[in-house]
Scaffold this active site. Structure first.
Site, short mmCIF file in Angstrom:
data_model
loop_
_atom_site.label_atom_id
_atom_site.label_comp_id
_atom_site.label_asym_id
_atom_site.label_seq_id
_atom_site.Cartn_x
_atom_site.Cartn_y
_atom_site.Cartn_z
N VAL A 184 0.52 -1.09 0.03
CA VAL A 184 0.29 -0.08 0.19
C VAL A 184 1.07 1.02 0.18
O VAL A 184 0.41 2.08 -0.85
CB VAL A 184 -1.06 -0.17 1.05
CG1 VAL A 184 -1.88 1.37 1.03
CG2 VAL A 184 -1.55 -1.06 1.10
N CYS A 185 2.11 1.11 1.10
CA CYS A 185 2.73 2.44 0.98
C CYS A 185 3.22 3.23 -0.31
O CYS A 185 3.30 4.25 -0.67
CB CYS A 185 4.04 2.28 1.95
SG CYS A 185 3.92 1.50 3.64
N PRO A 186 3.56 2.05 -1.41
CA PRO A 186 4.04 2.61 -2.88
C PRO A 186 2.69 3.99 -3.04
O PRO A 186 3.53 4.99 -3.68
CB PRO A 186 4.91 1.74 -4.04
CG PRO A 186 4.33 0.65 -2.75
CD PRO A 186 3.99 1.17 -1.87
#
Length: 195
Positions: A48-50
């Site tokens: 999810v972070c990118p």
């Protein structure tokens, strides 16, 4: 214990960040006089972070037009950040970044902002809006599996800027150009009569 409280000065920090592909020491005080969106994410090289970091980076021009600086942070090292930036997006990397990515590898910034997941040594998805005086105006913290909305963050910044400039308050779902409310028992009736 979190030092981050709405209406109080944002916790100061100095840390190493990856800025334009290089390591640079940055401090929150470097951004005094501007709005700052500071967001934390759990880990480099995840899923999810990118999507969040790339979305904020790709919309940085919209934030800059509003006089807003965007900063990302995690508990990973600056070396991990740089390796992730240098990894192509099609392979789960970040690619070119238009925002600083801060290394909080001693966990102090995450702890001060109340987003450190102590048992794992990673940050929850905290997002903080700090005004030009260094005062915290907005805090949201998501659990790890759900990303944040750049559009909603822009809306919130615009609402705080409107309130600061005009002294009127913004109702639920307010967007620029929509009606606002004059704070006061009598004055607010004009809004409620229309809506």
């Amino acid at each position: 214990m979190s030092k981050a409280m709405i209406g109080k000065p944002a916790p100061e920090f100095t840390a190493t960040a990856v800025v334009d592909g290089d390591f640079k020491s940055i401090s929150l005080s470097d951004y005094k006089g501007k709005y700052v969106v500071l967001f934390f994410y759990p880990m480099d090289f995840t899923f999810v972070c990118p999507t969040e970091i790339i979305a904020f980076s790709e919309h940085v021009g919209e934030f800059k037009k509003l006089g807003v600086e965007v900063l990302a942070a995690s508990t990973d090292s600056q070396f991990s950040h740089l390796a992730w930036i240098n990894t192509p997006r099609k392979q789960g990397g970040l690619g070119e970044m238009k925002i600083p990515i801060i290394s909080d590898n001693n966990h102090q910034i995450s702890r001060d902002y109340g987003v450190l997941k102590e048992d794992d040594g990673i940050a929850y998805r905290g997002l903080f809006i700090i005004d030009p005086k260094g005062i915290l105006r907005q805090i949201t913290v998501n659990d790890l599996p759900v990303g944040r909305s750049v559009t909603e963050t822009l809306r919130l910044v615009q609402a705080f800027q409107f309130v600061d400039k005009h002294g009127e308050v913004c109702p639920a779902g307010w967007t620029p150009g929509a009606d606002t409310i004059k704070p006061g028992v009598k004055e607010s009736k004009a809004y409620f009569e229309k809506h």
